[in-house]
Scaffold this motif. Structure first.
Motif, short mmCIF file in Angstrom:
data_model
loop_
_atom_site.label_atom_id
_atom_site.label_comp_id
_atom_site.label_asym_id
_atom_site.label_seq_id
_atom_site.Cartn_x
_atom_site.Cartn_y
_atom_site.Cartn_z
N UNK A 266 -2.29 -18.18 -5.71
CA UNK A 266 -1.55 -17.63 -4.56
C UNK A 266 -0.05 -17.49 -4.85
N UNK A 267 0.28 -17.20 -6.09
CA UNK A 267 1.69 -16.98 -6.45
C UNK A 267 1.75 -16.17 -7.73
N UNK A 268 2.94 -15.62 -7.99
CA UNK A 268 3.16 -14.92 -9.23
C UNK A 268 3.38 -15.93 -10.35
N UNK A 269 3.03 -15.59 -11.60
CA UNK A 269 3.28 -16.51 -12.70
C UNK A 269 4.77 -16.63 -12.98
N UNK A 270 5.19 -17.82 -13.43
CA UNK A 270 6.58 -17.92 -13.88
C UNK A 270 6.75 -17.06 -15.12
N UNK A 271 8.00 -16.64 -15.36
CA UNK A 271 8.25 -15.63 -16.40
C UNK A 271 7.75 -16.08 -17.77
N UNK B 102 -2.46 -10.66 -11.35
CA UNK B 102 -3.47 -10.69 -10.30
C UNK B 102 -4.33 -11.95 -10.36
N UNK B 103 -4.55 -12.51 -11.56
CA UNK B 103 -5.27 -13.77 -11.66
C UNK B 103 -4.49 -14.90 -10.99
N UNK B 104 -3.17 -14.96 -11.24
CA UNK B 104 -2.33 -15.96 -10.59
C UNK B 104 -2.34 -15.78 -9.06
N UNK B 105 -2.18 -14.52 -8.60
CA UNK B 105 -2.13 -14.27 -7.17
C UNK B 105 -3.44 -14.65 -6.48
N UNK B 106 -4.58 -14.35 -7.12
CA UNK B 106 -5.87 -14.64 -6.51
C UNK B 106 -6.18 -16.13 -6.52
N UNK B 107 -5.89 -16.82 -7.63
CA UNK B 107 -6.32 -18.21 -7.78
C UNK B 107 -5.26 -19.19 -7.30
N UNK C 180 1.76 -19.87 1.26
CA UNK C 180 0.75 -19.68 0.22
C UNK C 180 -0.61 -20.24 0.61
N UNK C 181 -0.68 -20.98 1.72
CA UNK C 181 -1.93 -21.62 2.12
C UNK C 181 -2.79 -20.66 2.95
#
Length: 468
Positions: free
Chosen positions: A82-87, A75-80, A336-337
């Motif tokens: 705008x994407x999921x973290x790489x594995x 959720x931190x990656x998605x909020x800041x 993502x923008x």
């Protein structure tokens, strides 16, 4: 615990078994009309208590701190960003949180003030002070003092934080217990049904065994085909990456010098300057930026531009010259923008590379991210020119099909843009073609009909605005 791990749908698999059984000649009644058909009877899945974060331009610190472990990182990656973290990156951060090497504040701060985080400018109310204290607390001299003072200040709120943490853990444990009970009941019901069906089987058992064997063999073939397809896709992607430098050489050989490309882009410079675009608050996004000639032209005139390209060689070339460029799929980056976050989107010779559904989605994303009054510019080879339509268009092996001007103009207007015009372009595009015949020459009128098709502009651009 990460809710995304438990996604195996037993009901779906068994529905496929039942359908395959019927296709091979078995009677559906032999299995029972309601045999493990999913729907309301599908096995339950665990989900985190806190719902996933939603996209917003700003968050409070508490909204993000409410998550834990992998859910916090995702959720931190998605909020800041705008994407999921790489594995690998997500796993590294999660392990660091679990070991105490990182704190949630440290993770949020490092993401927010990273290069990618600065691009999105997501505001997190209440983060700056604790993040600054966190960094200073690692200083050799003042760090221990700051950590002691911080611990004293937080001491009074410790009971409330402990109670909040206990509440979240209690909810998670209660939800997990309820899920285990549901799984137990659902499993017992399925086993009971299967046992009843097996007990009722008669002479059809051998036939059913044959059908099952045939199904397993078919399933094995399908799995092998899927694995082969995945491997083929991987090889094609690797091959595409390996061809990136070759395509750069191809462009250098046939597209023209950087000076010529900048000359061809001059009409667009006047358009964005007249519209007052290209500021920090209304940047120009160039999709398929290539070697960055248009970005250089914008920079030389004090305008802000950013490029997107799937070709890593092009992106590295842009960055080496101080230009801002992102390697990635243009559609994914635009998605993502934030809405209404850019002044203009330009795409020089990108539309003819795209399948029609992708082109439609790209235009829709442009309409979303462009600010009211902003511009969309799509330049492409002009099939009204006979030489382009029959020959020069196919110089580039990655081209799909020519796009007639009226068709592209209609599509852009149909998807919601306004004041959609066709600009036929001749600057920096000289072509060696025979002149028109004088009117007094016999047959001139008929011959000139064909010659005019050779004199048509070799490129055109559809220029449109987003409505206010």
């Amino acid at each position: 615990m990460n809710g995304s791990l438990m996604t195996f749908d037993v009901g779906q698999v068994l529905r496929k078994v039942r359908n395959e059984f019927a296709r091979l000649g078995g009677s559906p009644e032999a299995l029972g009309a309601d045999f493990l058909d999913g729907g309301a009877d599908a096995l339950p899945r665990w989900r985190p208590v806190n719902a996933p974060i939603t996209y917003k331009p700003a968050y409070s610190l508490g909204e993000l701190m409410a998550y834990s472990d992998e859910a916090f990182v995702e959720n931190a990656y998605m909020a800041i960003l705008r994407r999921m973290p790489d594995e690998q990156g997500g796993l590294t951060i999660t392990n660091a949180l679990r070991s105490g090497a990182l704190t949630k504040i440290g993770v949020l701060g490092s993401l927010r003030w990273s290069d990618e985080g600065m691009l999105h400018q997501t505001h997190i109310d209440g983060l700056l002070i604790p993040y600054t204290l966190s960094k200073w607390s690692r200083k050799r001299i003042v760090g221990p003092v700051l950590r002691w003072l911080h611990a004293v200040v937080r001491l009074g709120a410790m009971p409330q934080r402990a109670a909040a943490t206990e509440g979240v853990q209690s909810r998670e444990i209660h939800e997990l217990g309820r899920l285990v009970n549901q799984l137990s009941l659902a499993t017992e019901a399925r086993l009971s049904h299967v046992e009843s069906w097996v007990d009722g089987a008669t002479a059809a058992a051998r036939e059913e065994a044959r059908v099952e064997k045939s199904f397993i063999e078919r399933l094995t073939l399908v799995e092998s085909a899927v694995a082969t397809e995945a491997e083929t896709k991987r090889k094609l992607e690797a091959q595409e990456q390996s061809l990136a430098p070759l395509y750069v050489q191809f462009e250098e050989a046939f597209r023209g010098s950087p000076e010529l490309i900048r000359q061809r882009a001059l009409p667009y410079l006047g358009m964005v300057q007249t519209a007052g675009l290209g500021t920090q608050s209304s940047p120009i996004i160039d999709i398929g930026c290539g070697n960055g000639e248009w970005l250089e032209l914008l920079r030389d005139h004090g305008l802000t531009g950013r490029g997107i390209d799937t070709n890593g060689t092009f992106v590295e070339s842009c960055r080496a010259r101080g230009l801002e460029a992102i390697e990635g799929d243009a559609l994914a980056v635009l998605a993502s923008m934030p809405e209404a976050s850019v002044g203009a989107v330009t795409g020089m010779h990108i539309a003819e590379h795209l399948p029609f559904p992708v082109l439609v989605r790209l235009i829709d994303e442009c309409l979303r991210v462009i600010q009211p009054g902003g511009l969309l510019v799509l330049e492409t080879p002009n099939p009204e020119n006979l030489l382009v339509a029959s020959h020069y268009f196919y110089f580039d092996p990655t081209h799909r099909n020519p796009l007639p001007p009226l068709a592209l103009q209609w599509l852009v207007a149909e998807r919601g843009f306004e004041h959609v015009t066709i600009e036929r372009l001749t600057i920096g595009r000289e072509m060696q073609v025979p002149p028109l015949l004088a009117d007094e020459i016999p047959g001139a009128e008929s011959v000139n009909v064909m010659l005019k098709m050779l004199h048509a502009a070799p490129d055109y651009a559809v220029v449109a605005r987003r409505g206010e």
